[in-house]
Design a protein around this motif. Structure first.
Motif, PDB file in Angstrom:
ATOM      1  N   UNK A   1       2.801  10.397   5.998  1.00 53.77           N
ATOM      2  CA  UNK A   1       4.049   9.450   6.489  1.00 53.77           C
ATOM      3  C   UNK A   1       3.745   8.186   5.877  1.00 53.77           C
ATOM      4  N   UNK A   2       2.554   7.799   5.410  1.00 55.16           N
ATOM      5  CA  UNK A   2       2.444   6.345   4.620  1.00 55.16           C
ATOM      6  C   UNK A   2       3.429   6.628   3.241  1.00 55.16           C
ATOM      7  N   UNK A   3       3.079   7.787   2.678  1.00 52.43           N
ATOM      8  CA  UNK A   3       3.704   7.925   1.366  1.00 52.43           C
ATOM      9  C   UNK A   3       5.338   8.269   1.645  1.00 52.43           C
ATOM     10  N   UNK A   4       5.554   8.825   2.732  1.00 52.41           N
ATOM     11  CA  UNK A   4       7.196   8.802   2.984  1.00 52.41           C
ATOM     12  C   UNK A   4       7.697   7.706   3.141  1.00 52.41           C
ATOM     13  N   UNK A   5       7.196   6.755   3.885  1.00 47.50           N
ATOM     14  CA  UNK A   5       7.665   5.119   4.409  1.00 47.50           C
ATOM     15  C   UNK A   5       7.873   4.471   2.985  1.00 47.50           C
TER      16      UNK A   5
ATOM     17  N   UNK B   1      10.740   2.197   1.157  1.00 53.67           N
ATOM     18  CA  UNK B   1      10.544   0.603   0.963  1.00 53.67           C
ATOM     19  C   UNK B   1       9.984   0.222   2.343  1.00 53.67           C
ATOM     20  N   UNK B   2       9.632   1.219   3.145  1.00 53.04           N
ATOM     21  CA  UNK B   2       9.189   0.506   4.623  1.00 53.04           C
ATOM     22  C   UNK B   2       7.685  -0.054   4.571  1.00 53.04           C
ATOM     23  N   UNK B   3       6.815   0.767   3.603  1.00 50.72           N
ATOM     24  CA  UNK B   3       5.446   0.232   3.400  1.00 50.72           C
ATOM     25  C   UNK B   3       5.413   0.384   1.699  1.00 50.72           C
ATOM     26  N   UNK B   4       4.074  -0.473   1.598  1.00 56.22           N
ATOM     27  CA  UNK B   4       3.635  -0.402  -0.011  1.00 56.22           C
ATOM     28  C   UNK B   4       2.194  -0.562   0.056  1.00 56.22           C
ATOM     29  N   UNK B   5       1.488  -0.694  -1.108  1.00 60.71           N
ATOM     30  CA  UNK B   5       0.369  -0.866  -1.259  1.00 60.71           C
ATOM     31  C   UNK B   5      -0.559   0.465  -1.245  1.00 60.71           C
TER      32      UNK B   5
ATOM     33  N   UNK C   1      -5.790   0.926   9.191  1.00 61.41           N
ATOM     34  CA  UNK C   1      -5.089   1.174  10.412  1.00 61.41           C
ATOM     35  C   UNK C   1      -3.533   0.810  10.248  1.00 61.41           C
ATOM     36  N   UNK C   2      -2.993   0.222   9.233  1.00 59.51           N
ATOM     37  CA  UNK C   2      -1.864  -0.354   9.155  1.00 59.51           C
ATOM     38  C   UNK C   2      -0.784   0.538   9.369  1.00 59.51           C
ATOM     39  N   UNK C   3      -1.049   1.850   9.053  1.00 57.03           N
ATOM     40  CA  UNK C   3       0.158   2.913   9.625  1.00 57.03           C
ATOM     41  C   UNK C   3       0.319   3.196  11.004  1.00 57.03           C
TER      42      UNK C   3
ATOM     43  N   UNK D   1       0.354  -9.385  10.491  1.00 56.78           N
ATOM     44  CA  UNK D   1      -0.676  -8.285  10.536  1.00 56.78           C
ATOM     45  C   UNK D   1      -0.359  -7.309   9.514  1.00 56.78           C
ATOM     46  N   UNK D   2      -1.437  -6.893   8.785  1.00 59.08           N
ATOM     47  CA  UNK D   2      -1.083  -5.906   7.344  1.00 59.08           C
ATOM     48  C   UNK D   2       0.167  -6.066   6.886  1.00 59.08           C
ATOM     49  N   UNK D   3       0.362  -7.466   6.272  1.00 55.49           N
ATOM     50  CA  UNK D   3       1.578  -7.742   5.524  1.00 55.49           C
ATOM     51  C   UNK D   3       1.262  -7.095   3.979  1.00 55.49           C
ATOM     52  N   UNK D   4       0.139  -6.611   3.648  1.00 56.84           N
ATOM     53  CA  UNK D   4       0.048  -6.461   2.490  1.00 56.84           C
ATOM     54  C   UNK D   4       0.453  -4.811   2.424  1.00 56.84           C
ATOM     55  N   UNK D   5       0.624  -4.267   3.523  1.00 64.08           N
ATOM     56  CA  UNK D   5       1.250  -2.837   3.479  1.00 64.08           C
ATOM     57  C   UNK D   5       2.458  -2.468   4.192  1.00 64.08           C
ATOM     58  N   UNK D   6       3.256  -3.571   4.813  1.00 65.45           N
ATOM     59  CA  UNK D   6       4.274  -3.442   5.789  1.00 65.45           C
ATOM     60  C   UNK D   6       5.369  -4.289   5.089  1.00 65.45           C
TER      61      UNK D   6
END
Length: 458
Positions: free
Chosen positions: A308-312, A316-320, A329-331, A407-412
């Protein structure tokens, strides 16, 4: 019911596992809905069904290992009962079908247990999940609510039997899964703009009833799939909606099916729906491909989350870093529940015993948001039956809370996520048996990929 020998053998195995003491089984009573004679649909306690096979209200039982006695406590029907309910087999006939020959009136159990207590004997009982269970334990054993909640040894012994499904159990679960699949196909045919959610529920319920099945849990049928357990059915379906159904059949013997499906209200998915739906499908396929004895279910959960993380990230919905997004737990903003749960006589099998014993083999659960909702994490073994149900959700209230806290701005990528707050959620679910070499789908495969769903809708 299964054959008499099935119940005799189950009780013999349980007695061998515990070794000594007295085992108390509290059957379920009728429960008044809005007055005493207008009851909720009756359902016997699953462990009582497993060891005694009796789907009738007002029964309790004792297995006295040390004195080698197996007793069902209950009462024969009175003439008033027969007038209102009709004639039934006698309690002796019912009990004999499960290999029980010793019967006592229901009023005798309190005295039997008190005498055992006076002799200092160990009395094992299971967790109480209904008020009448708590009151009976108080009355019979003077166990006040919250005191000595249950016998851990008894729970472990039952879990170690019920977790491993026999061929006759698998056949019953398969029967439930076949009806469950038909329930979802009926929903997929019914869904269209202008229909009400409750009309879809009616179509689902009709399939269960026409196959002499009940529901294994209250139906979820909603255009608001981002609410994980949404039991409101009053919305009208609009063009552009996604419709999520989570529903299952329960056979006459009490075995459950549990599937989810997500269908566009129109004949085709929108481009945005297709993107998210394909991520969920990839999560599901990767999870199923990993099923085998020896792998832990938590490992498979991690596989699904990383897909899911890779797909998002591709949207452009997630990064990092993917591994870091998983560990921190950012996912869980998009995937706040577990991957599945054990299934059998309960749709969440033995959940009244606690997930630590059923799904974790005694080890403690994580407290991290998202992972804390993982009901099953233990190493998979042949005979286990469980669901596979990853999901992707956009929950506006959760998005707002996490965004305001950065929260988890490095990933979201919250700016992009904001544009999905009206999306809803996607979940598809199937039921699997772990075999000696891998896994087997129970029931039939219903349309699950984008192409399959769109072909079915046409």
């Amino acid at each position: 019911m299964f054959s008499k020998e099935t119940y005799v053998n189950r009780r013999a195995a349980l007695k061998k596992a515990l070794g000594s003491g007295l085992l108390l089984f509290i059957g379920n009573d009728e429960a008044g809905c809005n007055y005493a004679d207008n009851t909720y649909p009756y359902r016997q306690d699953s462990t009582f069904l497993y060891f005694f096979g009796q789907p009738y209200a007002g029964l309790s039982a004792v297995i006295d290992i040390d004195d080698d006695r197996e007793i069902i406590f209950g009462d024969e029907l009175t003439i008033d009962d027969i007038i209102w309910m009709g004639i039934q087999p006698t309690l002796r006939e019912k009990s004999s079908s499960a290999g029980i020959s010793e019967l006592m009136p229901s009023s005798a159990i309190a005295d039997y247990l008190k005498k055992a207590q006076q002799k200092g004997r160990t009395i094992h009982y299971l967790p109480a999940y209904r008020p009448e269970h708590t009151l009976k334990l108080w009355n019979w054993l003077n166990v006040r609510p919250g005191e000595k909640p249950f016998s851990v040894d008894f729970v472990k012994a039952v879990v170690n039997m019920r977790n491993y499904k026999t061929e006759e159990e698998i056949a019953e679960i398969e029967k439930a899964c076949l009806v469950t699949a038909d329930m979802h196909l009926a929903a997929m045919r019914a869904i269209h703009p202008g229909i009400r959610e409750y009309e879809v529920v009616a179509a689902i319920t009709s399939v269960a009833g026409s196959n002499n099945c009940g529901l294994s849990f209250p139906i979820i049928a909603t255009i608001n799939g981002q609410t994980l357990h949404n039991h409101y059915h009053g919305n009208m379906v609009k063009s552009g909606d996604l419709f999520l159904v989570d529903a299952g059949a329960e056979t006459e013997t009490g075995y459950a099916g549990d599937m989810s499906s997500t269908t566009p209200s129109d004949r085709r998915f929108t481009a945005r729906q297709r993107d998210i739906y394909r991520i969920q499908t990839a999560m599901h396929d990767a999870s199923v491909a990993a099923l085998r004895p020896g792998i832990t279910f938590e490992e498979i959960y991690d596989i699904s989350a990383k897909v899911m993380i890779e797909g998002l990230k591709s949207l452009g919905l997630m990064h990092g870093d993917t591994e870091s997004a998983l560990i921190t737990g950012a996912y869980a903003l998009f995937y706040p529940h577990g991957l599945g749960h054990m299934m059998g006589l309960d749709v969440h099998d033995m959940e009244n015993f606690g997930e630590v014993y059923v799904g974790y083999d005694g080890r403690s659960k994580s407290k991290q948001f998202g992972r804390a909702s993982l009901r099953l994490a233990r190493k998979l073994e042949p005979g286990f039956v469980h669901t596979i149900e990853p999901g992707v959700y956009f929950i506006p209230e959760l998005i707002d809370q996490w965004k305001s806290a950065k929260k988890f701005a490095d990933f979201i990528n919250y700016d992009k996520v904001e544009t999905y707050k009206d999306f809803g959620g996607v979940r598809n679910e199937e039921d699997y048996l772990i075999t000696e070499t891998g896994s087997r789908l129970l029931g039939i495969r219903i349309p699950r990929t984008v192409e399959e769903v769109e072909d079915f809708r046409h």
